[in-house]
Write a protein that holds these residues in place. Sequence first.
Motif, short mmCIF file in Angstrom:
data_model
loop_
_atom_site.label_atom_id
_atom_site.label_comp_id
_atom_site.label_asym_id
_atom_site.label_seq_id
_atom_site.Cartn_x
_atom_site.Cartn_y
_atom_site.Cartn_z
N ALA A 81 0.87 -1.19 0.00
CA ALA A 81 0.00 0.00 0.00
C ALA A 81 0.90 1.23 0.00
O ALA A 81 1.99 1.20 -0.56
CB ALA A 81 -0.91 -0.04 1.22
N LEU A 82 0.46 2.32 0.62
CA LEU A 82 1.29 3.53 0.67
C LEU A 82 2.37 3.45 1.75
O LEU A 82 3.30 4.25 1.75
CB LEU A 82 0.40 4.75 0.93
CG LEU A 82 -0.55 5.14 -0.20
CD1 LEU A 82 -1.59 6.14 0.30
CD2 LEU A 82 0.24 5.72 -1.37
N LYS A 83 2.21 2.51 2.66
CA LYS A 83 3.09 2.47 3.85
C LYS A 83 4.57 2.59 3.54
O LYS A 83 5.25 3.42 4.16
CB LYS A 83 2.77 1.20 4.65
CG LYS A 83 3.52 1.08 5.96
CD LYS A 83 2.94 0.00 6.86
CE LYS A 83 3.41 -1.38 6.52
NZ LYS A 83 3.05 -2.38 7.55
N PRO A 84 5.12 1.81 2.59
CA PRO A 84 6.58 1.89 2.39
C PRO A 84 7.07 3.24 1.90
O PRO A 84 8.23 3.58 2.07
CB PRO A 84 6.86 0.80 1.34
CG PRO A 84 5.62 0.00 1.21
CD PRO A 84 4.49 0.83 1.71
N PHE A 85 6.17 4.05 1.27
CA PHE A 85 6.61 5.36 0.79
C PHE A 85 6.88 6.32 1.95
O PHE A 85 7.65 7.27 1.80
CB PHE A 85 5.53 5.99 -0.11
CG PHE A 85 5.42 5.33 -1.45
CD1 PHE A 85 6.49 5.32 -2.33
CD2 PHE A 85 4.24 4.72 -1.83
CE1 PHE A 85 6.39 4.72 -3.57
CE2 PHE A 85 4.12 4.12 -3.07
CZ PHE A 85 5.20 4.11 -3.95
N LEU A 86 6.20 6.11 3.07
CA LEU A 86 6.28 7.06 4.17
C LEU A 86 7.01 6.50 5.38
O LEU A 86 7.78 7.19 6.04
CB LEU A 86 4.86 7.48 4.57
CG LEU A 86 4.14 8.21 3.44
CD1 LEU A 86 2.65 8.01 3.52
CD2 LEU A 86 4.48 9.68 3.47
N PHE A 87 6.73 5.26 5.69
CA PHE A 87 7.35 4.57 6.81
C PHE A 87 8.24 3.50 6.16
O PHE A 87 7.77 2.43 5.78
CB PHE A 87 6.24 3.97 7.68
CG PHE A 87 6.68 3.02 8.75
CD1 PHE A 87 7.87 3.20 9.44
CD2 PHE A 87 5.87 1.95 9.12
CE1 PHE A 87 8.25 2.32 10.43
CE2 PHE A 87 6.23 1.08 10.12
CZ PHE A 87 7.44 1.25 10.78
N ALA A 88 9.50 3.86 5.96
CA ALA A 88 10.39 3.01 5.15
C ALA A 88 10.62 1.66 5.84
O ALA A 88 10.77 1.60 7.06
CB ALA A 88 11.72 3.72 4.95
#
Length: 367
Positions: A81-88
């Motif tokens: 989902a978007l998680k890896p873009f913000l919380f590496a």
Amino acid sequence: MSRTEHSFLPRAALGRLLEALCALGYRCAGPQVRDGAIVYAELASVQDLPRGLTDVQAPGSYRLEEGGGERYFAWATGPQALKPFLFAPREVLWRADRGADGRISFRSETAPAARLAVIGVRACDLAALALQDRHFLEGRYVDPYYAARRVGLLLVAVNCSHPAATCFCASTGDGPHARSGYDIALTELDDGYLTHAGSDRGAAILATLALAPASAARVEAGQAQAQHSAAVQSRALPGRNLRDALFAALEHPRWEEVAGRCLSCANCTQVCPTCFCHAELELPDVGGHTTEHQREWDSCFTAGHAWLAGHAVRPDTRTRYRQWLTHKLGSWHEQYGRSGCVGCGRCIAWCPVGIDITEEAQALCTP
Ligand code: SF4
Ligand code: SF4
């Protein structure tokens, strides 16, 4: 075009939206096929999108097949989902160096803010992002690493037209239609996209495309598609606040039963867009002159994550699975005012043994 109106973007003109984002200095990421799954990756052109592909998902199973016609977004969710873009998944938070005089100095590694536009974001992922924002930005401590990435993020949502059999966002109230949290929302039709601005910057970008207003027939087709996407979802959680039911069932025999199937592999927490557990590691060099302090994703399913003062507070799979579910569906209500589940179904499809959170919750809520 006001923020409440829909305009129409012909499919052949989708590339103009990418060009407009690039012209504003955004790096674009969008859905692409990698290793047999749809993930977000750097998007150079519309040709990179997964045209005609749809995903077939079931407990413990995910595969792509033809079936989406000319559409680029005829799939539900990939593992990411978007998680890896913000919380590496892994990053260096700071470094320490020992100088010649023996004094130790620290260097922060905060990433510079950069503009990133993500195209194809699902409603469940917007809901998950809002939860991660609460965790990383709205508590007593603001995470500067997350904040630096969040400030440059622009979101182009695409409403779901092909929910997977594992999806249950309609039951959590988080989808399949994006309601907030996006800059631009697209509804994919057979010949193009209804566009809708969700922010002033989204409206400004759409204005540069000089699109015609959408016809009433196309708006109706989009509404019918949204209703159908909700109606075909067959899975559901047994309620939106399961706190009392789950905490009243801490000794339920189902915990033992599910522990007999669960591998404690942590896949479910890695693909979950709202999970935020992490570990911090110290990586000194061999000479002892510098050290790197890293943060990496962890999981309540690992033995190390439950290690406290020389004691494993959750020594077995039963207590770890129970921790995950009672937190995700129960005590999140106390922490964040809602459940930690947005109904994306990823933990069902990517669990190697096909454990289904909706089935477990139902069983645990049954005395
Ligand atoms: S618990 Fe499962 S269905 Fe719910 S948000 Fe996490 S991955 Fe998605
Ligand atoms: S529920 Fe499934 S994915 Fe999660 S830890 Fe257990 S086996 Fe792994």
